[in-house]
Design an enzyme around this catalytic site. Sequence first.
Site, PDB file in Angstrom:
ATOM      1  N   ASP A   1     -13.967 -19.413  34.659  1.00 45.37           N
ATOM      2  CA  ASP A   1     -13.069 -18.575  35.473  1.00 45.37           C
ATOM      3  C   ASP A   1     -13.047 -17.174  34.870  1.00 45.37           C
ATOM      4  O   ASP A   1     -13.423 -16.974  33.706  1.00 45.37           O
ATOM      5  CB  ASP A   1     -11.649 -19.156  35.508  1.00 45.37           C
ATOM      6  CG  ASP A   1     -10.727 -18.349  36.439  1.00 45.37           C
ATOM      7  OD1 ASP A   1     -11.204 -17.856  37.475  1.00 45.37           O
ATOM      8  OD2 ASP A   1      -9.535 -18.191  36.118  1.00 45.37           O
ATOM      9  N   SER A   2     -12.582 -16.223  35.676  1.00 44.69           N
ATOM     10  CA  SER A   2     -12.445 -14.867  35.165  1.00 44.69           C
ATOM     11  C   SER A   2     -11.387 -14.809  34.057  1.00 44.69           C
ATOM     12  O   SER A   2     -11.403 -13.895  33.239  1.00 44.69           O
ATOM     13  CB  SER A   2     -12.023 -13.935  36.302  1.00 44.69           C
ATOM     14  OG  SER A   2     -10.786 -14.372  36.824  1.00 44.69           O
TER      15      SER A   2
ATOM     16  N   CYS B   1     -13.208 -20.797  39.981  1.00 42.96           N
ATOM     17  CA  CYS B   1     -12.790 -19.458  40.382  1.00 42.96           C
ATOM     18  C   CYS B   1     -13.216 -19.299  41.844  1.00 42.96           C
ATOM     19  O   CYS B   1     -14.412 -19.325  42.150  1.00 42.96           O
ATOM     20  CB  CYS B   1     -13.510 -18.438  39.500  1.00 42.96           C
ATOM     21  SG  CYS B   1     -13.224 -16.730  39.984  1.00 42.96           S
TER      22      CYS B   1
ATOM     23  N   GLU C   1      -2.091 -12.796  34.220  1.00 47.44           N
ATOM     24  CA  GLU C   1      -2.872 -12.537  32.995  1.00 47.44           C
ATOM     25  C   GLU C   1      -2.047 -11.744  31.969  1.00 47.44           C
ATOM     26  O   GLU C   1      -2.212 -11.911  30.776  1.00 47.44           O
ATOM     27  CB  GLU C   1      -4.165 -11.774  33.321  1.00 47.44           C
ATOM     28  CG  GLU C   1      -5.206 -12.598  34.074  1.00 47.44           C
ATOM     29  CD  GLU C   1      -5.960 -13.605  33.195  1.00 47.44           C
ATOM     30  OE1 GLU C   1      -6.256 -13.305  32.037  1.00 47.44           O
ATOM     31  OE2 GLU C   1      -6.234 -14.717  33.695  1.00 47.44           O
TER      32      GLU C   1
ATOM     33  N   CYS D   1      -6.815 -19.661  44.963  1.00 45.52           N
ATOM     34  CA  CYS D   1      -7.134 -18.973  43.709  1.00 45.52           C
ATOM     35  C   CYS D   1      -6.632 -19.894  42.616  1.00 45.52           C
ATOM     36  O   CYS D   1      -5.488 -20.369  42.686  1.00 45.52           O
ATOM     37  CB  CYS D   1      -6.419 -17.621  43.638  1.00 45.52           C
ATOM     38  SG  CYS D   1      -6.510 -16.848  42.004  1.00 45.52           S
TER      39      CYS D   1
ATOM     40  N   HIS E   1      -5.591 -19.379  39.773  1.00 47.07           N
ATOM     41  CA  HIS E   1      -4.403 -18.908  39.048  1.00 47.07           C
ATOM     42  C   HIS E   1      -3.108 -19.344  39.763  1.00 47.07           C
ATOM     43  O   HIS E   1      -2.065 -19.449  39.129  1.00 47.07           O
ATOM     44  CB  HIS E   1      -4.372 -17.372  38.978  1.00 47.07           C
ATOM     45  CG  HIS E   1      -5.253 -16.783  37.927  1.00 47.07           C
ATOM     46  ND1 HIS E   1      -6.626 -16.773  38.042  1.00 47.07           N
ATOM     47  CD2 HIS E   1      -4.960 -16.168  36.746  1.00 47.07           C
ATOM     48  CE1 HIS E   1      -7.137 -16.160  36.972  1.00 47.07           C
ATOM     49  NE2 HIS E   1      -6.145 -15.788  36.179  1.00 47.07           N
TER      50      HIS E   1
HETATM   51  N1  DGL Z   1      -8.855 -17.545  39.404  1.00 50.24           N
HETATM   52  C1  DGL Z   1      -9.686 -16.779  40.223  1.00 50.24           C
HETATM   53  C2  DGL Z   1      -9.851 -17.301  41.604  1.00 50.24           C
HETATM   54  O1  DGL Z   1      -9.749 -18.510  41.787  1.00 50.24           O
HETATM   55  C3  DGL Z   1      -9.930 -15.374  39.914  1.00 50.24           C
HETATM   56  C4  DGL Z   1      -8.986 -14.358  40.226  1.00 50.24           C
HETATM   57  C5  DGL Z   1      -9.392 -12.979  39.788  1.00 50.24           C
HETATM   58  O2  DGL Z   1     -10.027 -12.817  38.754  1.00 50.24           O
HETATM   59  O3  DGL Z   1      -9.044 -12.057  40.532  1.00 50.24           O
HETATM   60  O4  DGL Z   1     -10.114 -16.579  42.530  1.00 50.24           O
END
Ligand code: DGL
Length: 269
Positions: free
Chosen positions: A7-8, A70, A162, A194, A196
């Site tokens: 993931d990012s 992600c 974050e 997402c 997150h």
């Molecule tokens: N957790 C990510 C997703 O599922 C990345 C969000 C991001 O880096 O903007 O899209």
Amino acid sequence: MAVGIFDSGLGGLTVLSAVQKRLPEVDFVYLADSAHAPYGVRTPDDIYNLTTAAVQRLFDAGCDLVILACNTASAAALRRMQESWVPSDKRVLGVFVPMIEALTERQWGDNSPPREVSVNHVALFATPATVSSRAFQRELAFRAIGVDVEAQACGGVVDAIEDGDMILAEALVQSHVDALKRKMPDPQAAILGCTHYPLMQEAFQKALGTQVKVFSQADLVAESLADYLKRHPEMHGKGQAACLTTGDPNRVSNRATQFMRRALTFTAA
Ligand code: DGL
């Protein structure tokens, strides 16, 4: 052999926890590209370049299978990677399909023609890059007909998470849900598109109301990985996990421990 989870940033930890719980004998290597998060405000080319570099790092760490935990990378880069970049002895899977299969009540790999399903009004909450890719609508159209999808690009939520600013994240969730409801007053289901966002699941459910069924990905991805590994038993290991980051390992370890409510130690990627 370990399974790579990418993931990012911290969002993919929601997927890591679910797959570790479901598959306690599998080894995992988690990579957070914290130095470049968030991805959701980047261009598709930028996301492709960052994602291939991160996945290569996981291949180098001994992972033959990598899950893009992600949605932004799955939406903006996965298809291009599978078509022209992934070596024939490696696999890269995304997180979209298991969720769409759950929404459309399909079993894994059911490729029958699209049909009517029980939900008709679906709210999609995702990053700006995921929303503008329209990848969710494209995958859904292969499987279901008559589903009206209203997508809300949730700017700012990933940055707030974050940064550990949960008060800001909650306020942003409320305002994104309000904006969605102005376009679609009565969604039947909501997709947290997402990884997150499960960290904010209560805030989404509260703002949406209890009548809305909220789908989040972690358990669905874990189930689909379990299914995949049944057909690939050579991937079973000792249940170990390593966490890597391109950012500051101390900072990322502290945030990760705070979010997941268990000690997590990251080292430099
Ligand atoms: N957790 C990510 C997703 O599922 C990345 C969000 C991001 O880096 O903007 O899209």
